[in-house]
Design a protein around this motif. Structure first.
Motif, mmCIF file in Angstrom:
data_model
loop_
_atom_site.group_PDB
_atom_site.id
_atom_site.type_symbol
_atom_site.label_atom_id
_atom_site.label_comp_id
_atom_site.label_asym_id
_atom_site.label_seq_id
_atom_site.Cartn_x
_atom_site.Cartn_y
_atom_site.Cartn_z
ATOM 1 N N GLU A 95 0.823 -1.210 0.000
ATOM 2 C CA GLU A 95 0.000 0.000 0.000
ATOM 3 C C GLU A 95 0.856 1.259 0.000
ATOM 4 N N ALA A 96 2.030 1.180 0.600
ATOM 5 C CA ALA A 96 2.911 2.353 0.679
ATOM 6 C C ALA A 96 3.771 2.526 -0.566
ATOM 7 N N GLY A 97 3.987 1.451 -1.283
ATOM 8 C CA GLY A 97 4.893 1.518 -2.426
ATOM 9 C C GLY A 97 4.214 1.946 -3.715
ATOM 10 N N THR A 98 4.982 1.826 -4.780
ATOM 11 C CA THR A 98 4.505 2.180 -6.116
ATOM 12 C C THR A 98 4.223 0.904 -6.894
ATOM 13 N N ARG A 99 3.029 0.807 -7.456
ATOM 14 C CA ARG A 99 2.654 -0.425 -8.153
ATOM 15 C C ARG A 99 3.000 -0.384 -9.644
ATOM 16 N N ASP A 100 3.119 0.802 -10.202
ATOM 17 C CA ASP A 100 3.526 0.922 -11.609
ATOM 18 C C ASP A 100 5.031 1.130 -11.643
ATOM 19 N N VAL A 101 5.743 0.166 -12.195
ATOM 20 C CA VAL A 101 7.199 0.147 -12.099
ATOM 21 C C VAL A 101 7.823 0.087 -13.492
ATOM 22 N N VAL A 102 8.810 0.896 -13.703
ATOM 23 C CA VAL A 102 9.578 0.843 -14.947
ATOM 24 C C VAL A 102 10.526 -0.340 -14.858
ATOM 25 N N VAL A 103 10.546 -1.172 -15.878
ATOM 26 C CA VAL A 103 11.345 -2.405 -15.846
ATOM 27 C C VAL A 103 12.298 -2.448 -17.029
ATOM 28 N N THR A 104 13.236 -3.370 -16.940
ATOM 29 C CA THR A 104 14.118 -3.672 -18.062
ATOM 30 C C THR A 104 14.187 -5.182 -18.212
ATOM 31 N N TYR A 105 14.868 -5.637 -19.267
ATOM 32 C CA TYR A 105 14.912 -7.065 -19.588
ATOM 33 C C TYR A 105 16.362 -7.518 -19.728
ATOM 34 N N PRO A 106 16.654 -8.785 -19.496
ATOM 35 C CA PRO A 106 18.041 -9.257 -19.559
ATOM 36 C C PRO A 106 18.701 -9.025 -20.908
ATOM 37 N N ASP A 107 17.918 -9.117 -21.997
ATOM 38 C CA ASP A 107 18.505 -8.970 -23.328
ATOM 39 C C ASP A 107 18.478 -7.531 -23.842
ATOM 40 N N LEU A 146 16.421 -0.420 -11.729
ATOM 41 C CA LEU A 146 15.347 -1.042 -12.500
ATOM 42 C C LEU A 146 15.268 -2.519 -12.163
ATOM 43 N N PRO A 147 14.062 -3.052 -11.957
ATOM 44 C CA PRO A 147 13.926 -4.507 -11.858
ATOM 45 C C PRO A 147 14.167 -5.136 -13.229
ATOM 46 N N VAL A 148 14.902 -6.217 -13.239
ATOM 47 C CA VAL A 148 15.142 -6.958 -14.475
ATOM 48 C C VAL A 148 14.185 -8.139 -14.481
ATOM 49 N N VAL A 149 13.274 -8.174 -15.444
ATOM 50 C CA VAL A 149 12.237 -9.198 -15.476
ATOM 51 C C VAL A 149 12.356 -10.043 -16.740
ATOM 52 N N ASP A 150 11.803 -11.232 -16.658
ATOM 53 C CA ASP A 150 11.775 -12.130 -17.805
ATOM 54 C C ASP A 150 10.812 -11.557 -18.846
ATOM 55 N N ARG A 151 11.272 -11.479 -20.100
ATOM 56 C CA ARG A 151 10.430 -10.892 -21.140
ATOM 57 C C ARG A 151 9.160 -11.735 -21.396
ATOM 58 N N LYS A 152 9.267 -13.043 -21.237
ATOM 59 C CA LYS A 152 8.106 -13.904 -21.460
ATOM 60 C C LYS A 152 7.192 -13.970 -20.239
ATOM 61 N N ASP A 153 7.776 -13.754 -19.068
ATOM 62 C CA ASP A 153 6.992 -13.779 -17.827
ATOM 63 C C ASP A 153 7.329 -12.508 -17.051
ATOM 64 N N PRO A 154 6.704 -11.374 -17.402
ATOM 65 C CA PRO A 154 7.116 -10.080 -16.860
ATOM 66 C C PRO A 154 7.018 -9.953 -15.348
ATOM 67 N N GLY A 155 6.301 -10.823 -14.689
ATOM 68 C CA GLY A 155 6.229 -10.753 -13.239
ATOM 69 C C GLY A 155 7.403 -11.419 -12.554
ATOM 70 N N HIS A 156 8.165 -12.213 -13.277
ATOM 71 C CA HIS A 156 9.282 -12.968 -12.713
ATOM 72 C C HIS A 156 10.543 -12.104 -12.719
ATOM 73 N N VAL A 157 11.026 -11.746 -11.541
ATOM 74 C CA VAL A 157 12.216 -10.899 -11.415
ATOM 75 C C VAL A 157 13.454 -11.772 -11.414
ATOM 76 N N VAL A 158 14.420 -11.439 -12.298
ATOM 77 C CA VAL A 158 15.658 -12.219 -12.385
ATOM 78 C C VAL A 158 16.866 -11.445 -11.876
ATOM 79 N N GLY A 159 16.691 -10.179 -11.547
ATOM 80 C CA GLY A 159 17.796 -9.376 -11.048
ATOM 81 C C GLY A 159 17.411 -7.913 -10.994
ATOM 82 N N TYR A 160 18.368 -7.059 -10.650
ATOM 83 C CA TYR A 160 18.103 -5.628 -10.730
ATOM 84 C C TYR A 160 19.338 -4.913 -11.233
ATOM 85 N N LEU A 161 19.092 -3.806 -11.872
ATOM 86 C CA LEU A 161 20.156 -3.017 -12.478
ATOM 87 C C LEU A 161 20.206 -1.656 -11.797
ATOM 88 N N GLY A 162 21.364 -1.309 -11.273
ATOM 89 C CA GLY A 162 21.552 -0.009 -10.639
ATOM 90 C C GLY A 162 22.668 0.768 -11.296
#
Length: 625
Positions: free
Chosen positions: A550-562, A580-596
């Protein structure tokens, strides 16, 4: 970029319009397609159509300026009202030849004083300045005053070429077109460069050199978005030249014997001499400008003083007056003897340095071509006298020196290799041109590391000009190569007070991160929360019953491994976020890492490592064994 905004679209949890790019929410991901978007493709087509119009206009302007120079030259030196181009050296003015350039200098001085100071000089540095510090905007008056002032200066005997003013005028036309329609600064830069390339191409009938000149001296990039419009503009301008001035090159050159391979050692020696000549000419020109600035009189009169020196030289050596295309043709066709070549080389160089250093208007290419071609021809004739068996071609060495000196002085070696080749259209010229020009450029870089004849004026104003072209590591590396696979995450149903307590207790799993990813009950990415989000929410929540989700942001800018690091870093900058959260392009809810930021800097660190860290060579390793 505020640390409070890392990972979310803004610190308060609200989503700005510009943040609505590749985003993930409870409902899933709104992903951006790969490659050029339709708007980007449309913009390229639009800029290409505009470049065609700019090429047509620049070609007509080149013809008009060429005709205007002919008219003024005929009026002043031959007392005829005709537009046909005629050499200023064939005159019967006697001592009046000293006065005529002074009159032209006075007129140009008034135009620069009360019209625009941008008309002073040979034009290309002014176009570079517009690109670098003025977002490629050039004043409309420059497009009018520059060609007129140049025509007056050259028509009254100024030892200049028409190409510099045409390049600046063509660039001004491109800039004006870019200001008339809705464009970005980058698109306007491309249009400015299209006008400059078209001007060069329409002057000398050298379309390839015109394109490369714009890339090396104005664009500082090589991309399809600029290359395609450049080629279109240059092609149209060259077609205009062919229609109005004929299909042949500017200089008629007979067949040459370049003496490959037996003449290669002499070409190497010539390369060193050309490099020294380029450095000497550049330093003398700016030294002369410094001396004029010390004069205790208004700068309005400086062009007249420089023109007086020109007139005196022109009285004794008439070949220095005007553009001198006829003299360049004589040199390239080996029609001048050693003594006359030496006189032309020195007299033209001195006349140009005095005139241009005084702040008048005119192009630098043609006069430097004449002086350096005379130097190359004199070098060949002198070597033949010392070594009769050398059999060097004076015309061939003149052509090579002509391209090498200006290529080295301007740091545009590739442009003038191609330029000299396009003049002769003889493939046999390529080897000596390449060799001599790069040797000359190397000498010039060693002796003038801070700038060139084009950039020295800008360097003195505090501008740093980077003319090297190199691949961007952020374009070459993907997110997966530098992302952190350890994801800092918290469950969405965690109480906010518990998260705050863990941060206060310096829990290493949460305290070392400025932003945390919020995971839903299904293990999918549900949002992101920053420290700023947490503390602001605690201030608002008096009951302390708010969850992390409830306190956070639900709309998040993401990036992809490729995805390229360049695109990912652009998302960070455009959305004012730091991770940026790094998410799977085929399964956008699955986080595989983050990029800072660290991931972005890792790419730069890799380039620095490749540039500066020396590895043990194979021979050294074998020797140690």
């Amino acid at each position: 970029m505020s640390e409070a905004n890392i990972g979310s679209t803004d610190g308060s949890g609200a989503v700005s319009d510009r943040a609505r790019r590749p985003t993930i929410a409870a409902s899933g991901v709104q992903a951006k397609g790969a490659g050029l978007t339709e708007p980007a493709q449309f913009r390229m087509v639009l800029i290409s159509f505009l470049s065609a119009g700019i090429g047509l206009i620049a070609g007509l302007i080149a013809y008009l300026l060429y005709s205007l120079i002919g008219l003024f030259t005929n009026i002043v030196f031959h007392h005829r009202f005709v537009f046909a181009f005629n050499s200023a050296r064939n005159n019967h003015l006697d001592a009046w030849v000293i006065v005529m350039p002074v009159i032209g200098g006075i007129i140009v001085g008034f135009m620069a004083k009360y019209g625009s100071p941008k008309i002073k000089g040979h034009g290309i540095p002014e176009a570079m300045e517009a690109v670098l510090i003025n977002r490629s905007r050039i004043q409309p008056r420059v497009a009018i005053l520059k060609p007129i002032s140049a025509a007056i200066a050259i028509g009254t005997g100024g030892p200049f070429g028409a190409e510099g003013p045409i390049i600046q005028t063509g660039g001004a036309v491109g800039s004006l077109v870019g200001q008339l329609v809705h464009t970005t600064a980058s698109e306007r830069k491309v249009l400015l460069a299209c006008g400059a390339a078209a001007g060069m191409s329409a002057t000398f009938n050298t379309p390839i050199a015109g394109v490369i000149l714009a890339i090396e001296l104005l664009l500082f990039e090589f991309k399809s978005r600029s290359f395609i419009p450049l080629v279109i503009a240059s092609t149209i301008a060259t077609a205009v030249h062919m229609q109005l001035l004929g299909t042949g090159p500017m200089f008629t050159v007979a067949t040459m014997d370049f003496g490959i391979p037996h003449a290669l050692p002499f070409y190497v020696l010539l390369g060193g001499i050309c490099g020294l000549a380029a450095v000497g000419f550049s330093k003398l020109l700016y030294w002369t400008e410094d001396q004029f600035e010390k004069l205790p009189i208004d700068e309005l009169w400086w062009p007249a003083i420089g023109a007086l020196g020109l007139g005196i030289i022109g009285y004794f050596v008439p070949r220095v007056l005007g553009v001198g295309y006829d003299t360049i043709s004589d040199i390239l066709n080996a029609n001048l003897a050693l003594k006359l070549l030496t006189v032309v080389m020195l007299a033209k160089a001195v006349a140009l340095i005095i005139s241009l250093g005084s702040g008048t208007s005119g192009g630098l290419l043609a006069p430097m071509f004449m002086s350096s071609a005379a130097m190359g021809g004199a070098f060949a004739l002198a070597v033949d006298r010392i070594f009769p068996g050398a059999h060097l071609s004076a015309g061939a060495f003149a052509l090579v020196a002509m391209g090498a000196v200006f290529g080295a002085a301007s740091r545009a070696a590739f442009t003038f290799i191609i330029f000299a080749f396009e003049i002769t259209r003889d493939y046999n010229s390529v080897l000596p041109l390449m060799l001599v020009t790069v040797i000359a450029a190397g000498v010039a870089m060693l002796l003038m590391p801070s700038g060139s004849i084009m950039t020295e004026k800008l360097v003195r104003r505090g501008l740093r000009i980077h003319q090297d072209y190199e691949a961007d590591m952020l374009q070459q590396m993907s997110v997966s190569q530098t992302m952190d696979p350890e994801v800092p995450a918290v469950p969405g149903d965690m109480w906010l007070v518990d998260l705050a307590d863990r941060i206060a207790r310096r829990d290493p799993e949460v305290s070392q991160h400025q932003a945390l990813f919020i995971m839903g009950g299904d293990g999918k990415l549900a949002g992101v929360i920053t420290r700023g989000d947490a503390f602001r929410a605690l201030d608002r929540d008096s009951t302390q019953s708010m969850t992390v989700l409830e306190a956070g942001t639900r709309d998040v800018v993401v990036t992809y491994p490729d995805e390229a690091l360049h695109d990912a870093s652009a998302k960070m900058l455009l959305n004012n976020i730091g991770r940026l959260p790094v998410v799977d392009r085929k399964d956008p809810g699955h986080v595989v890492g983050y990029l800072g930021r660290h991931g972005i800097m890792a790419a730069r660190l890799r380039r620095l490592d490749e540039e500066h860290v020396r590895e043990s060579g194979w021979l050294r390793s074998r020797w140690k064994k």
